[in-house]
Write a protein that holds these residues in place. Structure first.
Motif, PDB file in Angstrom:
ATOM      1  N   ALA A 242       0.835  -1.105   0.035  1.00  0.00           N
ATOM      2  CA  ALA A 242       0.002  -0.074  -0.044  1.00  0.00           C
ATOM      3  C   ALA A 242       0.901   1.133  -0.036  1.00  0.00           C
ATOM      4  N   THR A 243       0.470   2.319  -0.625  1.00  0.00           N
ATOM      5  CA  THR A 243       0.881   3.608  -0.763  1.00  0.00           C
ATOM      6  C   THR A 243       1.427   4.071   0.865  1.00  0.00           C
ATOM      7  N   TRP A 244       0.573   3.910   1.812  1.00  0.00           N
ATOM      8  CA  TRP A 244       0.771   4.430   3.010  1.00  0.00           C
ATOM      9  C   TRP A 244       1.559   3.618   4.027  1.00  0.00           C
ATOM     10  N   CYS A 245       2.401   2.280   3.402  1.00  0.00           N
ATOM     11  CA  CYS A 245       3.084   1.571   4.187  1.00  0.00           C
ATOM     12  C   CYS A 245       4.436   1.786   4.132  1.00  0.00           C
ATOM     13  N   GLY A 246       4.982   2.246   5.171  1.00  0.00           N
ATOM     14  CA  GLY A 246       6.504   2.707   4.973  1.00  0.00           C
ATOM     15  C   GLY A 246       7.557   1.601   4.522  1.00  0.00           C
ATOM     16  N   LYS A 249       7.150   0.866   0.974  1.00  0.00           N
ATOM     17  CA  LYS A 249       7.859   1.881  -0.124  1.00  0.00           C
ATOM     18  C   LYS A 249       9.466   1.495  -0.078  1.00  0.00           C
ATOM     19  N   SER A 273      -2.629  -3.581  -4.444  1.00  0.00           N
ATOM     20  CA  SER A 273      -2.735  -2.486  -3.340  1.00  0.00           C
ATOM     21  C   SER A 273      -3.684  -2.692  -2.436  1.00  0.00           C
ATOM     22  N   ASP A 275      -4.722  -0.055  -1.006  1.00  0.00           N
ATOM     23  CA  ASP A 275      -5.048   1.589  -0.612  1.00  0.00           C
ATOM     24  C   ASP A 275      -6.617   1.501  -0.512  1.00  0.00           C
ATOM     25  N   ASP A 277      -7.827   4.899  -1.165  1.00  0.00           N
ATOM     26  CA  ASP A 277      -7.799   6.129  -1.842  1.00  0.00           C
ATOM     27  C   ASP A 277      -7.151   5.715  -3.216  1.00  0.00           C
ATOM     28  N   ALA A 280      -5.073   8.271  -5.205  1.00  0.00           N
ATOM     29  CA  ALA A 280      -3.658   8.397  -4.693  1.00  0.00           C
ATOM     30  C   ALA A 280      -2.868   7.284  -5.192  1.00  0.00           C
ATOM     31  N   TRP A 281      -3.527   6.166  -5.151  1.00  0.00           N
ATOM     32  CA  TRP A 281      -2.680   5.106  -5.632  1.00  0.00           C
ATOM     33  C   TRP A 281      -2.254   4.929  -7.121  1.00  0.00           C
TER      34      TRP A 281
END
Length: 342
Positions: A242-246, A249, A273, A275, A277, A280-281
């Motif tokens: 996911a894009t929010w997962c540090g 990334k 993903s 996500d 959102d 945003a993805w």
């Protein structure tokens, strides 16, 4: 006479064995409202009024112990407690200087409270540790405490609570052994039912098992089947992220490197993903050179088939459609592909 006494004792024992009643009494820092017991899925199981002093009482039957949420006004969950036979006491707020409820009086609740207190102390010690060695020693003590608490509470639901939250990474056969060692009424609980579902999903996605189909939408809204990538000469990495997962990334540059090096040799990535959102993805993908097949699966029941407990999580699929590696990290992606793709 002795026979009569023994018969009476046996009858009393039988009655005690079939008595599963509980009483939950407590006090909250509110007046003239209600408090609630909720299922883990936030359904109201019971409610009762709070008197002018903030006191309340629940009474019921717990033939099978269950993990529930205690909620205050507005059905806002305040914390967990275990409904099991016996006298349960709950306090919270100004009375115990804790953000959530402190629950005592029965085996699982006493174990939960004691464990939570010790772990909180270790977390504080970890934050103020003066060296990496000291932090490692604290982690070892925490692991030892967790193992000891599981072993000591196999007769109550607290053992299952720990297994569900912290032992998800164990192989499915070890998880089955743990569940089998729990008391029969614990095994009959809803919490253990969820653990068993996770065990079966985990067993189905271990190395050597065939991949499980996924059908999810790409950025343009088209449904892409995982099976469309799998086949002769193809090695497919299913990557949950996911894009929010540090941590996710940090893995992306390694995936980009591997894709560039092995795509022409049959390597594919099916990036799933989690996500919510979607916009945003979609914007994130080209900005990070994620040019492989990307789909979005947040909220999809299909994700449960892969027993994903945390992300990043991945599975490498062979041309024969078998899972040959899992949870590849960093350089491990390139190293593994070098082994399989000549």
């Amino acid at each position: 006479m002795k026979k009569t006494i023994f018969a009476m004792m046996a009858a009393a024992a039988l009655c005690s064995c079939t008595n599963h009643s509980y009483t939950l009494t407590g006090q909250v820092a509110q007046e003239g409202d209600s408090v609630y017991l909720l299922s883990i899925d936030r359904e109201v199981l019971a409610s009762t009024a709070v008197d002018a002093e903030g006191k309340f009482t629940f009474k019921g039957d717990a033939k099978v112990p269950e993990l529930v949420l205690f909620a205050t006004a507005g059905q806002e969950p305040a914390g967990y407690l275990f409904l099991e036979k016996g006298e349960i006491t709950l306090t919270m707020g100004e009375q115990n200087d804790q953000p959530g409820p402190v629950v005592t009086g029965t085996p699982a609740n006493d174990a939960f409270t004691a464990y939570d207190k010790e772990m909180a102390a270790m977390q504080t010690a970890f934050m103020f540790a003066e060296s990496a060695e000291e932090q490692l020693a604290i982690r070892d003590r925490a692991d030892s405490l967790t193992e000891a608490m599981v072993d000591a509470n196999l007769t109550n639901l607290f053992s299952a609570y720990i297994v569900a939250g912290q032992y998800a990474g164990l192989p499915s056969n070890e998880l089955r052994e743990l569940v089998a060692s729990m008391a029969p009424d614990v095994q009959a609980s809803g919490l253990v039912a969820k653990i068993n579902e996770a065990i079966e999903a985990k067993a189905a996605t271990e190395i050597g098992q065939p991949y499980i189909e996924l059908n999810l939408e790409n950025p343009t809204g088209e449904t892409v089947a995982l099976s469309s990538l799998v086949g002769e000469g193809k090695w497919v990495l299913i990557d949950f992220w996911a894009t929010w997962c540090g941590p996710c990334k940090k893995e992306i540059p390694h995936l980009v490197e591997a894709y560039k090096a092995f795509h022409d040799k049959g390597f594919e990535i099916y990036g799933v993903s989690l996500d919510h959102d979607a916009e945003a993805w979609k914007a994130f993908l080209p900005a990070h050179e994620m040019t492989w097949v990307n789909v979005i699966g947040a909220g999809s029941e299909q994700i449960e088939k892969y027993a994903v407990q945390s992300i990043p999580s991945n599975f490498l699929i062979s041309p024969e459609g078998k899972i040959v590696a899992t949870q590849l990290r960093g350089e491990g992606v390139m190293e593994t592909l070098k082994e399989f793709i000549k």
